[in-house]
Design an enzyme around this catalytic site. Structure first.
Site, PDB file in Angstrom:
ATOM      1  CG  HIS A 119      -3.263   3.437   0.080  1.00 20.32           C
ATOM      2  ND1 HIS A 119      -4.204   2.084   0.091  1.00 20.32           N
ATOM      3  CD2 HIS A 119      -3.349   3.493   1.230  1.00 20.32           C
ATOM      4  CE1 HIS A 119      -4.157   1.776   1.290  1.00 20.32           C
ATOM      5  NE2 HIS A 119      -3.894   2.294   2.015  1.00 20.32           N
ATOM      6  CB  THR A 151      -2.490   2.674   9.468  1.00 23.72           C
ATOM      7  OG1 THR A 151      -2.514   1.289   9.070  1.00 23.72           O
ATOM      8  CG2 THR A 151      -2.273   2.858  10.963  1.00 23.72           C
ATOM      9  CB  THR A 152      -6.259  -1.243   9.843  1.00 20.06           C
ATOM     10  OG1 THR A 152      -6.163  -1.282   8.212  1.00 20.06           O
ATOM     11  CG2 THR A 152      -7.258  -2.113  10.275  1.00 20.06           C
ATOM     12  CG  ASP A 189      -1.815  -0.921   1.302  1.00 21.46           C
ATOM     13  OD1 ASP A 189      -1.973  -1.780   0.318  1.00 21.46           O
ATOM     14  OD2 ASP A 189      -2.685  -1.363   2.543  1.00 21.46           O
ATOM     15  N   GLY A 196       4.415  -4.257   6.043  1.00 19.57           N
ATOM     16  CA  GLY A 196       4.422  -3.358   5.090  1.00 19.57           C
ATOM     17  C   GLY A 196       5.128  -2.168   5.204  1.00 19.57           C
ATOM     18  CD  GLU A 235      -4.984  -4.829   5.168  1.00 16.16           C
ATOM     19  OE1 GLU A 235      -5.295  -3.805   5.801  1.00 16.16           O
ATOM     20  OE2 GLU A 235      -3.927  -5.073   4.909  1.00 16.16           O
TER      21      GLU A 235
HETATM   22  N1  PXP Z   1      -2.104  -6.515   8.468  1.00 14.53           N
HETATM   23  C1  PXP Z   1      -3.262  -5.904   8.472  1.00 14.53           C
HETATM   24  C2  PXP Z   1      -4.445  -6.225   8.532  1.00 14.53           C
HETATM   25  C3  PXP Z   1      -2.980  -4.525   8.127  1.00 14.53           C
HETATM   26  O1  PXP Z   1      -4.310  -3.668   8.052  1.00 14.53           O
HETATM   27  C4  PXP Z   1      -1.800  -3.801   7.977  1.00 14.53           C
HETATM   28  C5  PXP Z   1      -1.434  -2.308   7.575  1.00 14.53           C
HETATM   29  O2  PXP Z   1      -2.244  -2.041   6.139  1.00 14.53           O
HETATM   30  C6  PXP Z   1      -0.756  -4.627   7.925  1.00 14.53           C
HETATM   31  C7  PXP Z   1      -0.753  -6.063   8.148  1.00 14.53           C
HETATM   32  C8  PXP Z   1       0.902  -4.022   7.709  1.00 14.53           C
HETATM   33  O3  PXP Z   1       0.962  -3.294   8.749  1.00 14.53           O
HETATM   34  P1  PXP Z   1       2.434  -2.431   8.462  1.00 14.53           P
HETATM   35  O4  PXP Z   1       2.395  -1.590   7.507  1.00 14.53           O
HETATM   36  O5  PXP Z   1       2.328  -1.572   9.669  1.00 14.53           O
HETATM   37  O6  PXP Z   1       3.481  -3.370   8.322  1.00 14.53           O
END
Ligand code: PXP
Length: 238
Positions: A50, A100-101, A9, A213, A70
């Site tokens: 995004h 973010t989530t 993303d 991510g 997602e």
């Molecule tokens: N898993 C889920 C369900 C998420 O919403 C996110 C963020 O988009 C991630 C994993 C990855 O998180 P990060 O970008 O903090 O590594």
């Protein structure tokens, strides 16, 4: 050994800053696969801040590992997923103003809507994972909703300040992972994991996949920046 899903993303976030074509999340996804990623994660948000619909269609076409979409449980997004057919969907809560989530899906509260979405996706051949807080009540509700996979939200662990808080947050994940596995669920984990804290989560027995991510894309910026500037210096000063 757990698998690694790379969330791309943040590549699309950078692209949307100029509303152009570069950097391209699809090319980034292919590079992640080349480097050993086991799956590619992309979040098609309702506000399309995004990742765009066209990105998902292209990812579907080009991703060779697994495409994990997602998504929220809004009917518009569920219908889109049913058409594009990712290898997996990960259902997350979504609020417009969040950066973010910010928390797990409250499956216990929204059992009916979540079950309906899982069923619809399953009929289209798409298995669903539920992104939930490491909490027994949410695990039990996920089973009731018909999920076979959960992703435990590691954000509280990642953000915890100080050893005691960090250890407490880790223990919550450990207990939740063990409980969910005993109940027969496939257990994934993610959110806020980085080069310092992912290792401890990866070592939890039976954790199937980590989805990461932000830390990877940030690291990529530094790891590649030196070479990028060097090349431009060479070009400009030729
Ligand atoms: N898993 C889920 C369900 C998420 O919403 C996110 C963020 O988009 C991630 C994993 C990855 O998180 P990060 O970008 O903090 O590594």
């Amino acid at each position: 050994m757990p698998e690694l899903g790379v969330n791309i993303d943040h590549v699309a976030t950078l692209r949307q800053a100029r509303m152009g074509n570069f950097p391209d999340p699809v090319s980034a996804a292919l590079l992640c696969e080349k480097a050993g990623a086991d799956s590619i994660v992309a979040h098609l948000r309702e506000d399309r801040r995004h990742i765009q619909d066209a990105d998902i269609r292209l990812l579907r076409k080009h991703v060779k590992t697994r495409l994990n979409l997602e998504m929220s449980i809004s009917p518009e997004i569920v219908n889109f997923a049913c058409k594009v057919k990712p290898d997996q969907s990960t259902l997350v809560p979504e609020r417009r103003m969040e950066l973010t989530t910010e928390g797990g899906l409250d499956v216990a509260k929204g059992l009916k809507r979540v079950s309906k979405s899982i069923l619809k996706l399953r009929k289209a051949g798409i298995p669903s994972s539920l992104f939930i807080d490491p909490d027994r009540r949410q695990i039990d509700a996920s089973i009731k909703a018909g999920a076979e996979i959960i992703e435990l939200h590691t954000g509280r662990y990642a953000d915890a300040k100080g050893t005691i808080r960090k250890e407490r947050a880790f223990k919550e994940i450990l207990l939740a992972a063990n409980y969910a596995r005993q109940k027969g669920l496939i257990v994934n984990a993610g959110h806020g994991l980085d080069y310092d804290n992912a290792d401890k989560i990866a070592k939890i027995e039976g954790v199937n996949e980590l989805n990461i991510g932000y830390a990877i894309i940030c690291k990529a910026l530094y790891a590649g920046l030196y070479k990028a500037v060097k090349e431009m210096v060479r070009l400009v000063k030729r």
